[in-house]
Design a protein around this motif. Sequence first.
Motif, PDB file in Angstrom:
ATOM      1  N   GLY A   1      74.067  31.637   9.159  1.00 34.39           N
ATOM      2  CA  GLY A   1      73.543  30.285   9.038  1.00 34.39           C
ATOM      3  C   GLY A   1      74.600  29.255   8.693  1.00 34.39           C
TER       4      GLY A   1
ATOM      5  N   LYS B   1      78.419  28.951  12.694  1.00 36.13           N
ATOM      6  CA  LYS B   1      79.397  29.532  13.618  1.00 36.13           C
ATOM      7  C   LYS B   1      78.892  29.495  15.056  1.00 36.13           C
ATOM      8  N   THR B   2      77.671  29.999  15.251  1.00 34.25           N
ATOM      9  CA  THR B   2      77.140  30.056  16.610  1.00 34.25           C
ATOM     10  C   THR B   2      76.954  28.655  17.188  1.00 34.25           C
ATOM     11  N   THR B   3      76.492  27.739  16.355  1.00 37.08           N
ATOM     12  CA  THR B   3      76.319  26.359  16.823  1.00 37.08           C
ATOM     13  C   THR B   3      77.657  25.784  17.270  1.00 37.08           C
TER      14      THR B   3
HETATM   15  N1  ADP Z   1      67.722  26.425  17.715  1.00 35.56           N
HETATM   16  C1  ADP Z   1      67.762  26.039  16.431  1.00 35.56           C
HETATM   17  N2  ADP Z   1      66.845  25.196  15.942  1.00 35.56           N
HETATM   18  C2  ADP Z   1      66.885  24.784  14.667  1.00 35.56           C
HETATM   19  N3  ADP Z   1      67.799  25.169  13.774  1.00 35.56           N
HETATM   20  C3  ADP Z   1      68.741  26.030  14.182  1.00 35.56           C
HETATM   21  C4  ADP Z   1      68.777  26.507  15.527  1.00 35.56           C
HETATM   22  N4  ADP Z   1      69.826  27.343  15.668  1.00 35.56           N
HETATM   23  C5  ADP Z   1      70.419  27.376  14.457  1.00 35.56           C
HETATM   24  N5  ADP Z   1      69.780  26.601  13.568  1.00 35.56           N
HETATM   25  C6  ADP Z   1      70.158  26.347  12.167  1.00 35.56           C
HETATM   26  O1  ADP Z   1      71.492  25.849  12.152  1.00 35.56           O
HETATM   27  C7  ADP Z   1      72.230  26.442  11.107  1.00 35.56           C
HETATM   28  C8  ADP Z   1      73.453  27.137  11.670  1.00 35.56           C
HETATM   29  O2  ADP Z   1      73.050  28.235  12.444  1.00 35.56           O
HETATM   30  P1  ADP Z   1      74.069  29.108  13.276  1.00 35.56           P
HETATM   31  O3  ADP Z   1      75.005  28.214  13.987  1.00 35.56           O
HETATM   32  O4  ADP Z   1      73.283  30.066  14.103  1.00 35.56           O
HETATM   33  O5  ADP Z   1      74.850  29.890  12.128  1.00 35.56           O
HETATM   34  P2  ADP Z   1      75.713  31.225  12.181  1.00 35.56           P
HETATM   35  O6  ADP Z   1      76.029  31.532  13.591  1.00 35.56           O
HETATM   36  O7  ADP Z   1      76.909  30.918  11.363  1.00 35.56           O
HETATM   37  O8  ADP Z   1      74.882  32.295  11.557  1.00 35.56           O
HETATM   38  C9  ADP Z   1      71.270  27.363  10.374  1.00 35.56           C
HETATM   39  O9  ADP Z   1      70.781  26.669   9.279  1.00 35.56           O
HETATM   40  C10 ADP Z   1      70.182  27.625  11.374  1.00 35.56           C
HETATM   41  O10 ADP Z   1      68.960  27.834  10.721  1.00 35.56           O
END
Ligand code: ADP
Lengths: 308, 252
Positions: free
Chosen positions: A46, A49-51
Motif C-alpha cells: 500500500g 509502488k504499483t501505482t
Molecule cells: N484501483 C484503486 N482504487 C483505489 N485505491 C487504490 C487502487 N489501487 C491502489 N489503491 C490505493 O493506493 C495506495 C497505493 O497502492 P499500491 O500502489 O498498490 O501500493 P503497493 O504496490 O506499494 O502495495 C493504497 O492505499 C491502495 O489502497
Amino acid sequence: MDIALELEHLSKSYKVGWRKTERTAVVDVSLTVPAGTVFGLLGPNGAGKTTTIKMAVGFLHPDSGSVHIFGQETLDPKVRARIGFLPESPYFYPHLTAGKALDFYARLFGIERAVRRERVKRLLEMVGLSDAVKLPLNKFSKGMLQRFGIAQALVNDPELLIVDEPASGLDPIGQVEMRKLLNSLNEEGKSILLSSHYLSEVENICHEVAVLNKGKVIARGKIEDLLDTGGAYSVMASGLPKSWRPVEPPARQERLNGTVRLTVEKKYVGSLIANVQSSGGLIEDVRKVTKTLEELFVDLVGGDASGG
Amino acid sequence: MAVKAIAGNVIREAIRQKIIYVTVLFALLLFAIEPILPSFKVGLKIQLFQDIALGVAYIAIAILAIALSVNQVPGEIEKRTIYNVLSKPVRRGDFLVGKYLGILAVLTACAALMGIAIFGFSFAYFGRLSYGVFQGMLTATFEAALISAFALLISTFASPTVNVFTCLLFYFVGHVKNDALVAALQGDGAIRLVRIVLKYFLPSLENFNVNEAVARGLVVKPLFLLELLLYAIAFSATFLVVASVTLRRKEI
Ligand SMILES: Nc1ncnc2c1ncn2[C@@H]1O[C@H](COP(=O)(O)OP(=O)(O)O)[C@@H](O)[C@H]1O
Ligand SMILES: [Mg+2]
C-alpha cells in the motif's frame, strides 16, 4: 550517462466509489534510473509502488508530473519495443500453453517466426520451465506464473526491465534464483526498476533504492549508506570470566553461551581489543555494524508503516 | 503482426465458448424442424421456409456479435491479461482492431455455416438451389459487424451487462428507425437533438434486412450489397476510432 527511466514529481490519487472520494496513492515521487543500473522501489504494502510503476508504464495517468523512458513518451511504440514489464501477480491467457503464449507475446513485437522459436525455447529454459512448454497456463502454480512472467517480459530482449514484486509467490530457492537472474540480466547491461516489500530482496542487487511509505519517498540512496549506523562496531570475544567488565563502557553488552558481544564506537575498538586480550579473552570477530533493512524501515517509519 | 496475433487469440478463445455452439446448433435445429411445424402442414412453401430460417439466422448472428464483443476488453482488464499486451508496442487502436477482426472471422464462419444449412435444407425439402440465401447471410454479417463495433465501443467504458442492454436498445431502435419515425419527431430542444442523433448517428439496421426479397427468390443487386458494405464499414470505423480514444483515456 544515459537515463533509462525518469519520473518527475509524480502524484496520483484514486477516486473511489460513486462519490469519487479521493484516495491518495502517490505524492511527488521523482526518481531516475541511469542506464545499466538496478533501482529498487522499496516499501510496505500500500506504499504506492504499483501505482508508481503503472504510471511509469502508462497504464495510469498521473495527476501531475511526467514520465520519460529513454527520454521519450512511455506510450510511444518505439519506446515500448525497448522495455519489458512484469506486472504484480501476473496472469495470462489460461488456456494457452506456455510455449504458445510466449510465442503470442513475441508476435506482438513483430518478431520473425524463426527467431521466435529459438527465443521461446531459450527463455523457457532460462526460467526453468522447459518441461512445461506444452502445459496450459491454468495448470501453473503461482511461482511458475511468476517465472513465466519474467520470460514474457524478456521476449523482446529489452533494455529496460520494469518488474513489480518479482519475488512474490516464489519459494525461498525461487527467490534466490530470481535475484540471480536479475543480477545476470543487469550484468548483460539491462537497466532494471524493481519493487519489493521484501527488504532482503533488494539488498544485494540494487545500486540505488528509494523507500516509499504512504505514497512519499522517505529515503533514497545507496543501500550501504542507508544502512550505515554511523560507525558502530561489534566485537565478539570468548573466554572471559562472568564478572568481567570492559574498562571503557560499550554501548551494549550481550552474553551468549560464554561469548560476549560488545558494541562500541569506532574510536574505542583498539582499546577494547587490548582490554579483552589483557583479561585473557579471545577476539572471535570484529565487524562494522550495519542496520538490517528491517531496522532501517522501523527507524524511518517508526510504528507508522501503512498497513496491508 | 500484432493485430493478427490478437485476432488469432480471439478466435482461439471463441472456439471454447459454449454460446456459439448453442446458438448455431439451435438455429440449425430450427431449420431442420421448420417443415414439421403446423403452419407448414397446409403445404410446404419454400418462401415461408426461407423467410423464417433467414429471420432466425439473422437474429442468431446478431446475438453472437453481442455475446462475442461485450467481454473482450472488460474481461482482459478484469483478469489483468491486458497488461501483458498493452505494455508491448501495441496501440490501443491496434488492440481493438485485432479484437474486432477476430470477432468478424468467427461471425463469418458462423454465418457461412448457417447459410450452408439453409441452402442445404431448401434443396433437401424443396429441391431448389437458392443461392440468394448467401446474399441474405452476407448482409446479416455486415450488420453483425456493425453491432460488434458498437459493442466494442460501449465495452471501453461499460460493464458487459450494461453493454448487452445498450446493444439490444441499439438493435431495436436501429430496426424500427425509419424516415417516418424521424419525421414524427418534430420540435425543438431535446427532441431536435434526438432527431439529429437518430437521423445521422444511428445506423438504419433495417437496411441490412434483405430476407424477404431473398425468400421471394429475388436477386440482390451487387451495387446494393456494396452500398451496404460501405455503410457498415463507415459506422464500424467511426465506432472503433471513438473506442480507441476512450480506451486510451481509460486507466487500467
Ligand atoms: N484501483 C484503486 N482504487 C483505489 N485505491 C487504490 C487502487 N489501487 C491502489 N489503491 C490505493 O493506493 C495506495 C497505493 O497502492 P499500491 O500502489 O498498490 O501500493 P503497493 O504496490 O506499494 O502495495 C493504497 O492505499 C491502495 O489502497
Ligand atoms: Mg503493489
